[in-house]
Design a protein around this motif. Sequence first.
Motif, mmCIF file in Angstrom:
data_model
loop_
_atom_site.group_PDB
_atom_site.id
_atom_site.type_symbol
_atom_site.label_atom_id
_atom_site.label_comp_id
_atom_site.label_asym_id
_atom_site.label_seq_id
_atom_site.Cartn_x
_atom_site.Cartn_y
_atom_site.Cartn_z
ATOM 1 N N ASN A 138 0.811 -1.201 0.000
ATOM 2 C CA ASN A 138 0.000 0.000 0.000
ATOM 3 C C ASN A 138 0.855 1.266 0.000
ATOM 4 O O ASN A 138 0.446 2.295 -0.521
ATOM 5 N N ILE A 192 -6.741 -3.762 -2.391
ATOM 6 C CA ILE A 192 -7.927 -3.079 -2.907
ATOM 7 C C ILE A 192 -9.182 -3.516 -2.170
ATOM 8 O O ILE A 192 -10.130 -2.756 -2.063
ATOM 9 N N VAL A 240 -7.488 1.000 -0.928
ATOM 10 C CA VAL A 240 -6.187 1.508 -1.351
ATOM 11 C C VAL A 240 -5.947 2.866 -0.723
ATOM 12 O O VAL A 240 -6.839 3.711 -0.695
ATOM 13 N N VAL A 257 -13.455 -4.510 -7.764
ATOM 14 C CA VAL A 257 -12.996 -3.483 -8.707
ATOM 15 C C VAL A 257 -14.175 -2.825 -9.398
ATOM 16 O O VAL A 257 -14.205 -1.623 -9.611
ATOM 17 N N PRO A 284 -14.426 0.356 -5.870
ATOM 18 C CA PRO A 284 -12.987 0.527 -6.106
ATOM 19 C C PRO A 284 -12.259 1.042 -4.871
ATOM 20 O O PRO A 284 -11.058 0.850 -4.751
ATOM 21 N N GLY A 302 -12.707 -0.049 -1.894
ATOM 22 C CA GLY A 302 -12.568 -1.118 -0.927
ATOM 23 C C GLY A 302 -13.503 -0.971 0.258
ATOM 24 O O GLY A 302 -14.419 -0.142 0.270
ATOM 25 N N ASP A 307 -7.473 0.180 -12.670
ATOM 26 C CA ASP A 307 -8.720 -0.571 -12.564
ATOM 27 C C ASP A 307 -8.884 -1.533 -13.731
ATOM 28 O O ASP A 307 -9.343 -2.664 -13.565
#
Lengths: 381, 360
Positions: A51, A272, A276, A343, A347, A349, B151
């Motif tokens: 991270n 993720i 993130v 995702v 996105p 998380g 992504d």
Amino acid sequence: MKQLLSKEPFALLLFSAVILTMPIWLAPLGANYPDLLQKFAIYAIFAMGFNILFGLTGYLSFGHAAFLGVGSYAAVWSFKLFTMNVLPAVLFGTAFAGGVALLIGFVCLRRSGIYFSILTLAFAQMFYNLAYSVMTPITNGETGLQLTLQDPRIIDRALAPAGQGLPSTELFGLSMSGYSGFYFCATMLIICFFISRRIFKSPFGLTLLGIKSNQTRMNYTGFNTRPYTLTAFVISGMFAGLAGSLLAVTDPLAGAERMQWTASGEVVLMTILGGVGTLIGPMLGAWIIKYFENIFSSFNDDALQQVYSFLPEGLRNMAVDLSSLFVGEGWHLTLGVLFMLIVIFLPGGLMEGWRRIVRRFRGGGGGEGESAPAATAQPAE
Amino acid sequence: MPILHLLLEHSVDNGALRNMDAIFLQFLNGLDKGGAYALIALGLTLVFGTLGVVNFAHGALFMLGAFCAVTFNKLLSLELVVLDETKTTAWGTALEVRTAYIENWFGDFGTTILDYSVPISIIVAIPVMLLIGIAMERGLIKYFYKRPHADQILVTFGMAIVIQEIIKHYFGANPIPQSAPDIVSGSANIGLWLGLGDNVVYPWWRLVYFAFSAFIIAAVFAFLQFTTYGMVVRAGMRDSETVGLLGINIEKRFTVVFGLAAVVAGLAGVMYTPILPPDYHMGMDFLVLSFVVVVVGGMGSLPGAVLAGFMLGILQSFASMNEITSLFPGIDQIIIYLVAVVILLTMPRGLLGREGVMEE
């Protein structure tokens, strides 16, 4: 509460308390045995380190497992050559992984974006090949590197004659198996949390965030961004190396499969999944994945039959067939599906999901029980 | 190709290799692997150039193609089991006679079909891969054009894992060998044709694969170069916004291009099955190398992808020669990555990369 949390000593104290009491509060979940707890701590370090690179600079590395593997090999070699004490092993593993990260980072950071991801992936694959076949004398190839009776272990032999059988890893006499091993890993995790918290709040961390949001502009303002990204890359590699050497501490063997691209993908997923760029998100992601891996991969058809025993015969077999895709050997499929879902729909998380829930309650717009739709509120446009 | 020359001179000077035949043979060896790299890299570049998406699931498409051939072969070789009462086994029970249905129905013609199952499965693979490609683009990738590159990478990566694990669930983890048609199962005596001596022999199927990949590459280039449709696609690669303003539905064409890339990858997989028995992770193995090929060739450059594909394939096969591996053990495993690093350090855009592609 919030103000208290932003004070460093308090935050650290709270964090340490949470980590060190894990054997207690994880008991209801059935996850309080040392093996799993050690994994929790180790993979939390791995994800936290990842991270620092991905969350702060936005550089998506697909080869982080290489550093994990390198750290493991270095630690096992320290056990073999010098002493069974874990401190030198951890130091070696971390330093060695840092060196490798410096080398790889120097080359890969010349490009950004997709190029960078591809390059790190290629490098990780190269290291996997090196460990798997090319450097067999050093890595023991397919079998993996293990302790043997004929290892020199210079320092240990100088202090005491070699005993019978294979020695186990120790910290000045304290054996590193079971709970003591977990507490050692937990201490490392707390130190890593401290370091990464410092980095997040430092001018260095802010610079990295600046690079993430607009590298060109950073360059125009007179920053030479390369040393900053390289430093972040090396720190992140050292975290991974530390995690790798801790894996060797809890179980002194190292194999090439730790460096495979699936392992690199797993740490990306942990990060993720948790969130993130957040401080504790990646750690949560690592815990969740390791916990469910543990549960899911232990399922087999018989266990599934029991789970669905309330269903009528025909329906039960269908349910078992369908879910056997996802459990046991098929755990990776669950991982892949989870990967895509996160995702696509979330996105940011889990941390992002949590923030949305909190915002909804504060705003008073949404009622209770809206948490699930809140998590999927952002469609994939 | 300065490195290639260096390698060649080195081995010749060393006296370990005075044999032009061996060199020629390694050159041929590189061609079929290079062909596979080039085909996958071509598809990757097509998708990247048109849609701006790096498709980590492209290797999975290659693998799916290979499993199209496996499935087709399995379907063809479904067997009818009959007990032949006139013959008995050593235990005195009736002998089991297994014949494929297709042989029962069509006789010798059926046997021929079974023999040619790999080339014939091309016909099956084209529509299947086209459908899979279009479904993937419409169902998933379409939503990711405006999202960050990270992504896009992540979601296609997840897709690759999902496809791979499903294949593993249904076909098992072990490689499933496929055989080439009998007529091309032997080796061709190329040495005699070219006057190089008798000992230059080379498996027929690999020659077929090389010819096939060359044909596909030529077809893709011809499609882009000589048809109106291809011209519009090329224009879209340069500046999709302007093409859109001219009243052309460029997105629809890009979807077709994605399908085309899937077909190219799938066909590469189908024809590769006799060379390498397909298993569920072959896609990812090839994908990583194909990425390196794309980067070396220059991101977004179609000729670059093809050139680098063949170049790296040949280079890898030279590096696996005994004379070289005895000098540098294991060099064949990592040569491609080393070359990629050197090229990237000296020519950051790759061999034929254009300025302004993928540069922030």
